[in-house]
Write a protein that holds these residues in place. Structure first.
Motif, PDB file in Angstrom:
ATOM      1  N   MET A 172       0.836  -1.191   0.000  1.00 10.69           N
ATOM      2  CA  MET A 172       0.000   0.000   0.000  1.00 10.69           C
ATOM      3  C   MET A 172       0.877   1.249   0.000  1.00 10.69           C
ATOM      4  O   MET A 172       1.778   1.383   0.831  1.00 10.69           O
ATOM      5  N   TYR A 173       0.595   2.155  -0.918  1.00 16.82           N
ATOM      6  CA  TYR A 173       1.314   3.433  -0.989  1.00 16.82           C
ATOM      7  C   TYR A 173       0.342   4.539  -0.604  1.00 16.82           C
ATOM      8  O   TYR A 173      -0.779   4.601  -1.116  1.00 16.82           O
ATOM      9  N   ILE A 174       0.752   5.394   0.321  1.00 16.66           N
ATOM     10  CA  ILE A 174      -0.132   6.444   0.804  1.00 16.66           C
ATOM     11  C   ILE A 174       0.479   7.821   0.549  1.00 16.66           C
ATOM     12  O   ILE A 174       1.697   7.998   0.567  1.00 16.66           O
ATOM     13  N   VAL A 175      -0.383   8.812   0.338  1.00 16.54           N
ATOM     14  CA  VAL A 175       0.014  10.195   0.093  1.00 16.54           C
ATOM     15  C   VAL A 175      -0.681  11.077   1.113  1.00 16.54           C
ATOM     16  O   VAL A 175      -1.896  10.969   1.309  1.00 16.54           O
ATOM     17  N   ALA A 176       0.068  11.947   1.791  1.00 13.81           N
ATOM     18  CA  ALA A 176      -0.489  12.797   2.843  1.00 13.81           C
ATOM     19  C   ALA A 176      -0.760  14.205   2.349  1.00 13.81           C
ATOM     20  O   ALA A 176      -0.256  14.632   1.300  1.00 13.81           O
ATOM     21  N   SER A 177      -1.540  14.942   3.134  1.00 12.71           N
ATOM     22  CA  SER A 177      -1.827  16.340   2.800  1.00 12.71           C
ATOM     23  C   SER A 177      -0.583  17.202   2.899  1.00 12.71           C
ATOM     24  O   SER A 177      -0.476  18.245   2.257  1.00 12.71           O
ATOM     25  N   GLY A 178       0.373  16.768   3.708  1.00  6.58           N
ATOM     26  CA  GLY A 178       1.617  17.503   3.872  1.00  6.58           C
ATOM     27  C   GLY A 178       2.589  16.700   4.716  1.00  6.58           C
ATOM     28  O   GLY A 178       2.190  15.783   5.435  1.00  6.58           O
ATOM     29  N   ARG A 179       3.865  17.059   4.641  1.00  3.35           N
ATOM     30  CA  ARG A 179       4.907  16.325   5.356  1.00  3.35           C
ATOM     31  C   ARG A 179       5.317  17.083   6.613  1.00  3.35           C
ATOM     32  O   ARG A 179       5.926  18.150   6.521  1.00  3.35           O
ATOM     33  N   THR A 180       4.954  16.555   7.770  1.00  3.19           N
ATOM     34  CA  THR A 180       5.368  17.183   9.019  1.00  3.19           C
ATOM     35  C   THR A 180       6.805  16.766   9.354  1.00  3.19           C
ATOM     36  O   THR A 180       7.237  15.666   9.026  1.00  3.19           O
ATOM     37  N   ASP A 181       7.529  17.669  10.026  1.00  2.00           N
ATOM     38  CA  ASP A 181       8.933  17.426  10.366  1.00  2.00           C
ATOM     39  C   ASP A 181       9.059  16.486  11.560  1.00  2.00           C
ATOM     40  O   ASP A 181       8.082  16.176  12.243  1.00  2.00           O
ATOM     41  N   ALA A 182      10.278  16.082  11.829  1.00  2.00           N
ATOM     42  CA  ALA A 182      10.567  15.226  12.985  1.00  2.00           C
ATOM     43  C   ALA A 182      10.079  15.883  14.266  1.00  2.00           C
ATOM     44  O   ALA A 182      10.348  17.064  14.516  1.00  2.00           O
ATOM     45  N   GLY A 183       9.342  15.122  15.082  1.00  2.00           N
ATOM     46  CA  GLY A 183       8.872  15.623  16.363  1.00  2.00           C
ATOM     47  C   GLY A 183       7.610  16.446  16.326  1.00  2.00           C
ATOM     48  O   GLY A 183       7.068  16.812  17.376  1.00  2.00           O
ATOM     49  N   VAL A 184       7.096  16.758  15.120  1.00  2.00           N
ATOM     50  CA  VAL A 184       5.878  17.561  14.981  1.00  2.00           C
ATOM     51  C   VAL A 184       4.660  16.643  15.068  1.00  2.00           C
ATOM     52  O   VAL A 184       4.671  15.520  14.570  1.00  2.00           O
ATOM     53  N   HIS A 185       3.596  17.142  15.688  1.00  2.00           N
ATOM     54  CA  HIS A 185       2.394  16.355  15.911  1.00  2.00           C
ATOM     55  C   HIS A 185       1.281  16.740  14.924  1.00  2.00           C
ATOM     56  O   HIS A 185       1.351  17.781  14.274  1.00  2.00           O
ATOM     57  N   ALA A 186       0.263  15.913  14.846  1.00  2.00           N
ATOM     58  CA  ALA A 186      -0.909  16.217  14.016  1.00  2.00           C
ATOM     59  C   ALA A 186      -2.175  15.802  14.749  1.00  2.00           C
ATOM     60  O   ALA A 186      -2.311  14.637  15.131  1.00  2.00           O
ATOM     61  N   ARG A 187      -3.054  16.755  14.957  1.00  2.00           N
ATOM     62  CA  ARG A 187      -4.379  16.429  15.478  1.00  2.00           C
ATOM     63  C   ARG A 187      -5.295  15.974  14.346  1.00  2.00           C
ATOM     64  O   ARG A 187      -6.243  15.218  14.569  1.00  2.00           O
ATOM     65  N   GLN A 188      -5.014  16.476  13.143  1.00  2.00           N
ATOM     66  CA  GLN A 188      -5.765  16.020  11.973  1.00  2.00           C
ATOM     67  C   GLN A 188      -4.816  15.977  10.773  1.00  2.00           C
ATOM     68  O   GLN A 188      -4.188  16.957  10.424  1.00  2.00           O
ATOM     69  N   GLN A 189      -4.724  14.820  10.178  1.00  2.00           N
ATOM     70  CA  GLN A 189      -3.961  14.611   8.960  1.00  2.00           C
ATOM     71  C   GLN A 189      -4.815  13.736   8.041  1.00  2.00           C
ATOM     72  O   GLN A 189      -5.570  12.880   8.515  1.00  2.00           O
ATOM     73  N   PHE A 190      -4.721  13.984   6.753  1.00  2.00           N
ATOM     74  CA  PHE A 190      -5.424  13.150   5.778  1.00  2.00           C
ATOM     75  C   PHE A 190      -4.417  12.521   4.826  1.00  2.00           C
ATOM     76  O   PHE A 190      -3.449  13.176   4.406  1.00  2.00           O
ATOM     77  N   VAL A 191      -4.648  11.266   4.493  1.00  2.00           N
ATOM     78  CA  VAL A 191      -3.859  10.589   3.462  1.00  2.00           C
ATOM     79  C   VAL A 191      -4.828   9.898   2.519  1.00  2.00           C
ATOM     80  O   VAL A 191      -5.989   9.647   2.862  1.00  2.00           O
ATOM     81  N   HIS A 192      -4.370   9.610   1.305  1.00  2.00           N
ATOM     82  CA  HIS A 192      -5.196   8.799   0.417  1.00  2.00           C
ATOM     83  C   HIS A 192      -4.422   7.571  -0.038  1.00  2.00           C
ATOM     84  O   HIS A 192      -3.190   7.548  -0.036  1.00  2.00           O
ATOM     85  N   LEU A 193      -5.168   6.537  -0.396  1.00  2.00           N
ATOM     86  CA  LEU A 193      -4.595   5.321  -0.955  1.00  2.00           C
ATOM     87  C   LEU A 193      -5.547   4.776  -2.007  1.00  2.00           C
ATOM     88  O   LEU A 193      -6.760   5.015  -1.962  1.00  2.00           O
ATOM     89  N   ASP A 194      -4.998   4.064  -2.976  1.00  2.00           N
ATOM     90  CA  ASP A 194      -5.773   3.454  -4.049  1.00  2.00           C
ATOM     91  C   ASP A 194      -5.758   1.943  -3.892  1.00  2.00           C
ATOM     92  O   ASP A 194      -4.706   1.343  -3.641  1.00  2.00           O
ATOM     93  N   VAL A 195      -6.934   1.336  -4.040  1.00  2.00           N
ATOM     94  CA  VAL A 195      -7.073  -0.119  -3.906  1.00  2.00           C
ATOM     95  C   VAL A 195      -7.874  -0.662  -5.084  1.00  2.00           C
ATOM     96  O   VAL A 195      -8.604   0.068  -5.760  1.00  2.00           O
ATOM     97  N   ASP A 196      -7.727  -1.964  -5.329  1.00  2.00           N
ATOM     98  CA  ASP A 196      -8.402  -2.605  -6.463  1.00  2.00           C
ATOM     99  C   ASP A 196      -9.847  -2.975  -6.167  1.00  2.00           C
ATOM    100  O   ASP A 196     -10.660  -3.108  -7.077  1.00  2.00           O
ATOM    101  N   SER A 197     -10.167  -3.178  -4.889  1.00  2.00           N
ATOM    102  CA  SER A 197     -11.514  -3.592  -4.513  1.00  2.00           C
ATOM    103  C   SER A 197     -11.948  -2.824  -3.269  1.00  2.00           C
ATOM    104  O   SER A 197     -11.098  -2.318  -2.523  1.00  2.00           O
ATOM    105  N   PRO A 198     -13.245  -2.717  -3.012  1.00  2.00           N
ATOM    106  CA  PRO A 198     -13.738  -1.933  -1.877  1.00  2.00           C
ATOM    107  C   PRO A 198     -13.185  -2.424  -0.533  1.00  2.00           C
ATOM    108  O   PRO A 198     -13.005  -3.621  -0.323  1.00  2.00           O
ATOM    109  N   LEU A 199     -12.928  -1.484   0.349  1.00  2.00           N
ATOM    110  CA  LEU A 199     -12.485  -1.821   1.696  1.00  2.00           C
ATOM    111  C   LEU A 199     -13.696  -2.122   2.582  1.00  2.00           C
ATOM    112  O   LEU A 199     -14.767  -1.541   2.391  1.00  2.00           O
ATOM    113  N   PRO A 200     -13.521  -3.011   3.561  1.00  2.00           N
ATOM    114  CA  PRO A 200     -14.613  -3.316   4.485  1.00  2.00           C
ATOM    115  C   PRO A 200     -14.732  -2.232   5.560  1.00  2.00           C
ATOM    116  O   PRO A 200     -14.130  -2.324   6.631  1.00  2.00           O
TER     117      PRO A 200
END
Length: 258
Positions: A42-70
């Motif tokens: 699985m390859y994922i892409v994020a909304s942005g790249r946070t630096d070392a030690g930085v936190h995220a209360r909300q982050q979004f990533v996307h991934l592509d799959v061949d069939s629906p996820l459960p």
């Protein structure tokens, strides 16, 4: 099929979001769990790249799959059980094939948290900073900041950066509770190290070590070498990523948010 994943993480134990040859990253950790759970790479892409030690209360990533996820509570629970305690998935939902976690995002909102009192339970989550600060003049510096669009002076060099233009929506300092000061900043995009360098410079202004006039001169100079050290990573949070109407249409309502 494309899916968005909404997650949060404490960045203390990671070398940043992006997968690296040396050090554990959030991207590699999440990719490994998704690969193991779904049985294929699985390859994922994020909304942005946070630096070392930085936190995220909300982050979004996307991934592509061949069939629906459960998309069941059990599926989400199983992923969270496989992840370390400092990374949490909050939702997974389908999006259009044209929706992109990074390029579809229209805004990023960061906060930087400072406390005057040492807290043994939040030592990696806030900056303990004792010197007195003139918050009024720091907010005047925010007004100066909002007059500009080119933030080359606050960015580390990256060969893949095409330009240094950012559209700031707001920037301000506010006391959340007595002794706890938070910097709020929102823009369409941020440069590498930009927020931490702004905070580090603002702390100099708040202590009377840098004038507003000199601050504006440094912005116009577009020379990172003229500015001092950035603020430490532990106080910085990505708190919200904004998308156009429709992108998050299928996002489940979270019951853990105020």
């Amino acid at each position: 099929m494309r899916y968005f994943i909404e997650l949060s993480y404490q960045g203390t134990n990671y070398s940043g979001w992006q997968t690296q040859a040396n050090g554990t990253s959030i991207q590699a950790t999440l990719s490994h769990v998704l690969t193991k759970r779904l049985g294929k790479p699985m390859y994922i892409v994020a909304s942005g790249r946070t630096d070392a030690g930085v936190h995220a209360r909300q982050q979004f990533v996307h991934l592509d799959v061949d069939s629906p996820l459960p998309l069941s509570d059990d599926f989400l629970y199983s992923l969270n059980c496989m992840l370390p305690p400092d990374i949490a998935i909050h939702a997974i939902f389908p999006v259009r094939d044209t929706d992109h976690a990074r390029f579809s995002a229209r805004s990023r909102y960061y906060q930087y948290h400072i406390t005057r009192h040492k807290d043994a339970f939040r030592q990696h989550l806030t900056l303990h900073f004792r010197p007195e600060l003139n918050v009024e003049i720091m907010n005047q510096a925010c007004e100066v900041l909002l007059r500009h669009r080119n933030f080359r002076s606050f960015s580390k060099f990256r060969p893949d950066v095409m330009h240094y233009e950012c559209e700031l929506t707001f920037a301000c300092w506010r006391y959340t509770t007595p002794g706890c000061l938070t910097f709020h900043i929102k823009a369409n995009r941020f440069l590498w190290g930009m927020v931490r360098t702004i905070v580090g410079t603002m702390l100099e202004i708040g202590q009377g070590r840098l004038s507003l006039e000199r601050f504006e001169e440094l912005i116009l100079a577009r020379d990172r070498s003229q500015l001092g050290a950035p603020a430490p990573a532990n106080g910085l949070y990505l708190v919200e990523v904004g998308y156009p109407d429709g992108v998050l249409a299928n996002r489940p309502v979270r019951d853990d948010m105020d």
